[in-house]
Design a protein around this motif. Sequence first.
Motif, PDB file in Angstrom:
ATOM      1  N   GLU A  13     -22.379  64.168 -12.145  1.00  0.00           N
ATOM      2  CA  GLU A  13     -22.702  64.182 -13.578  1.00  0.00           C
ATOM      3  C   GLU A  13     -22.281  62.874 -14.245  1.00  0.00           C
ATOM      4  OE1 GLU A  13     -24.397  66.687 -15.078  1.00  0.00           O
ATOM      5  OE2 GLU A  13     -24.536  67.489 -13.049  1.00  0.00           O
ATOM      6  N   ILE A  14     -21.398  62.134 -13.609  1.00  0.00           N
ATOM      7  CA  ILE A  14     -20.910  60.859 -14.136  1.00  0.00           C
ATOM      8  C   ILE A  14     -21.753  59.744 -13.540  1.00  0.00           C
ATOM      9  CG2 ILE A  14     -18.912  59.314 -14.227  1.00  0.00           C
ATOM     10  CD1 ILE A  14     -17.135  61.806 -13.959  1.00  0.00           C
ATOM     11  N   SER A  15     -22.113  58.763 -14.352  1.00  0.00           N
ATOM     12  CA  SER A  15     -22.962  57.675 -13.871  1.00  0.00           C
ATOM     13  C   SER A  15     -22.309  56.978 -12.674  1.00  0.00           C
ATOM     14  CB  SER A  15     -23.237  56.666 -14.985  1.00  0.00           C
ATOM     15  OG  SER A  15     -22.065  55.969 -15.316  1.00  0.00           O
ATOM     16  N   SER A  16     -23.152  56.438 -11.814  1.00  0.00           N
ATOM     17  CA  SER A  16     -22.659  55.832 -10.572  1.00  0.00           C
ATOM     18  C   SER A  16     -21.757  54.630 -10.841  1.00  0.00           C
ATOM     19  CB  SER A  16     -23.816  55.443  -9.659  1.00  0.00           C
ATOM     20  OG  SER A  16     -24.654  54.511 -10.315  1.00  0.00           O
ATOM     21  N   ASP A  17     -22.030  53.832 -11.876  1.00  0.00           N
ATOM     22  CA  ASP A  17     -21.168  52.672 -12.145  1.00  0.00           C
ATOM     23  C   ASP A  17     -19.777  53.099 -12.613  1.00  0.00           C
ATOM     24  OD1 ASP A  17     -22.479  53.550 -14.498  1.00  0.00           O
ATOM     25  OD2 ASP A  17     -22.157  51.617 -15.481  1.00  0.00           O
ATOM     26  N   ILE A  18     -19.696  54.183 -13.381  1.00  0.00           N
ATOM     27  CA  ILE A  18     -18.389  54.701 -13.810  1.00  0.00           C
ATOM     28  C   ILE A  18     -17.658  55.313 -12.613  1.00  0.00           C
ATOM     29  CG2 ILE A  18     -17.177  56.343 -15.299  1.00  0.00           C
ATOM     30  CD1 ILE A  18     -18.423  54.004 -16.804  1.00  0.00           C
ATOM     31  N   ARG A  19     -18.386  56.065 -11.771  1.00  0.00           N
ATOM     32  CA  ARG A  19     -17.759  56.643 -10.559  1.00  0.00           C
ATOM     33  C   ARG A  19     -17.219  55.537  -9.671  1.00  0.00           C
ATOM     34  NH1 ARG A  19     -22.502  60.080  -9.591  1.00  0.00           N
ATOM     35  NH2 ARG A  19     -22.749  58.832  -7.731  1.00  0.00           N
ATOM     36  N   LEU A  20     -17.969  54.482  -9.502  1.00  0.00           N
ATOM     37  CA  LEU A  20     -17.530  53.363  -8.664  1.00  0.00           C
ATOM     38  C   LEU A  20     -16.261  52.731  -9.240  1.00  0.00           C
ATOM     39  CD1 LEU A  20     -18.033  51.531  -6.243  1.00  0.00           C
ATOM     40  CD2 LEU A  20     -19.465  50.112  -7.732  1.00  0.00           C
ATOM     41  N   ALA A  21     -16.248  52.511 -10.550  1.00  0.00           N
ATOM     42  CA  ALA A  21     -15.060  51.942 -11.188  1.00  0.00           C
ATOM     43  C   ALA A  21     -13.859  52.868 -11.008  1.00  0.00           C
ATOM     44  CB  ALA A  21     -15.321  51.690 -12.668  1.00  0.00           C
ATOM     45  N   LEU A  22     -14.049  54.162 -11.234  1.00  0.00           N
ATOM     46  CA  LEU A  22     -12.953  55.121 -11.081  1.00  0.00           C
ATOM     47  C   LEU A  22     -12.436  55.164  -9.646  1.00  0.00           C
ATOM     48  CD1 LEU A  22     -14.313  58.054 -13.282  1.00  0.00           C
ATOM     49  CD2 LEU A  22     -12.481  56.450 -13.873  1.00  0.00           C
ATOM     50  N   SER A  23     -13.346  55.048  -8.681  1.00  0.00           N
ATOM     51  CA  SER A  23     -12.920  55.121  -7.275  1.00  0.00           C
ATOM     52  C   SER A  23     -12.119  53.893  -6.851  1.00  0.00           C
ATOM     53  CB  SER A  23     -14.125  55.317  -6.361  1.00  0.00           C
ATOM     54  OG  SER A  23     -14.932  54.151  -6.350  1.00  0.00           O
ATOM     55  N   LEU A 171      -5.795  57.724 -22.626  1.00  0.00           N
ATOM     56  CA  LEU A 171      -6.694  56.577 -22.548  1.00  0.00           C
ATOM     57  C   LEU A 171      -7.890  56.973 -21.698  1.00  0.00           C
ATOM     58  CD1 LEU A 171      -4.004  53.852 -21.808  1.00  0.00           C
ATOM     59  CD2 LEU A 171      -4.834  54.645 -24.033  1.00  0.00           C
ATOM     60  N   GLN A 172      -9.057  56.424 -22.025  1.00  0.00           N
ATOM     61  CA  GLN A 172     -10.257  56.871 -21.323  1.00  0.00           C
ATOM     62  C   GLN A 172     -11.234  55.738 -21.072  1.00  0.00           C
ATOM     63  OE1 GLN A 172     -12.813  59.234 -24.042  1.00  0.00           O
ATOM     64  NE2 GLN A 172     -11.071  59.031 -25.447  1.00  0.00           N
ATOM     65  N   ILE A 173     -12.088  55.985 -20.102  1.00  0.00           N
ATOM     66  CA  ILE A 173     -13.197  55.083 -19.811  1.00  0.00           C
ATOM     67  C   ILE A 173     -14.465  55.870 -20.074  1.00  0.00           C
ATOM     68  CG2 ILE A 173     -14.444  53.848 -18.015  1.00  0.00           C
ATOM     69  CD1 ILE A 173     -11.836  53.333 -16.619  1.00  0.00           C
ATOM     70  N   HIS A 174     -15.182  55.473 -21.093  1.00  0.00           N
ATOM     71  CA  HIS A 174     -16.435  56.156 -21.470  1.00  0.00           C
ATOM     72  C   HIS A 174     -16.256  57.667 -21.554  1.00  0.00           C
ATOM     73  CE1 HIS A 174     -18.572  52.365 -21.192  1.00  0.00           C
ATOM     74  NE2 HIS A 174     -17.999  52.177 -20.023  1.00  0.00           N
ATOM     75  N   GLY A 175     -15.101  58.095 -22.051  1.00  0.00           N
ATOM     76  CA  GLY A 175     -14.826  59.519 -22.238  1.00  0.00           C
ATOM     77  C   GLY A 175     -14.187  60.201 -21.041  1.00  0.00           C
ATOM     78  N   TYR A 176     -13.971  59.501 -19.955  1.00  0.00           N
ATOM     79  CA  TYR A 176     -13.430  60.108 -18.742  1.00  0.00           C
ATOM     80  C   TYR A 176     -12.000  59.653 -18.464  1.00  0.00           C
ATOM     81  CZ  TYR A 176     -18.270  61.275 -17.917  1.00  0.00           C
ATOM     82  OH  TYR A 176     -19.536  61.776 -18.054  1.00  0.00           O
ATOM     83  N   GLY A 177     -11.229  60.529 -17.870  1.00  0.00           N
ATOM     84  CA  GLY A 177      -9.905  60.188 -17.386  1.00  0.00           C
ATOM     85  C   GLY A 177      -8.765  60.386 -18.365  1.00  0.00           C
ATOM     86  N   PHE A 178      -9.042  60.799 -19.593  1.00  0.00           N
ATOM     87  CA  PHE A 178      -7.979  60.896 -20.602  1.00  0.00           C
ATOM     88  C   PHE A 178      -6.933  61.939 -20.274  1.00  0.00           C
ATOM     89  CE2 PHE A 178     -11.325  63.718 -21.906  1.00  0.00           C
ATOM     90  CZ  PHE A 178     -10.654  64.878 -22.276  1.00  0.00           C
TER      91      PHE A 178
END
Length: 189
Positions: A13-23, A171-178
């Motif tokens: 559900e999370i865009s691939s570029d955000i998933r890549l950054a998170l990984s 803190l979050q990245i595009h709404g994720y991880g807070f």
Amino acid sequence: MNPDLRALCLSEEISSDIRLALSSAKLIFEDEEILKALDQLAIRLRVGFYERHPIVLFNLKDAVWFFANVAPRLLLPQTSGYCEFDVGQIDPEITWEMEPTVDVRNRDVLFFLGELKNRDLVTGLNRWARVRGALSVGVVALVDQSDESSQSPNIYSCFRSGRETMFGCGLQIHGYGFSLSNIYAVSGL
């Protein structure tokens, strides 16, 4: 890797570029270190503001977790409120999405932020409060990424860090991880 972080990295559900950054995120501060830093920060604020009855204004964009975890540790008379603005703005003139409604006249004001990124934000918050009659203005940040804040006695923080994009503990990245209990950093976002 933290199981919660792993779940974010695998969610389609999370865009691939955000998933890549998170990984590729690296752990910067662990939960035990964060809790200890919150305790130490609360002691500094309690010593500095106990008899001053400050107004504490927290930024809804990035400081809800931070304020909620520091407030029970403060043990000092205070009035709290909220506001909302972009902490990444470069202009010292604050562009409010939700301006504080608390009367700051003849009061000390502490602005709680998740991240402090630049000195212009401190200048803008100071100007806003002084025009409204505040006695003093302090900025309290979970993570201080500004260049000059170590020279200011009115800036309080738990951690100093470089310019990486951080997430976790509000803190979050595009709404994720807070909601993660550790603080992570990624490059390139």
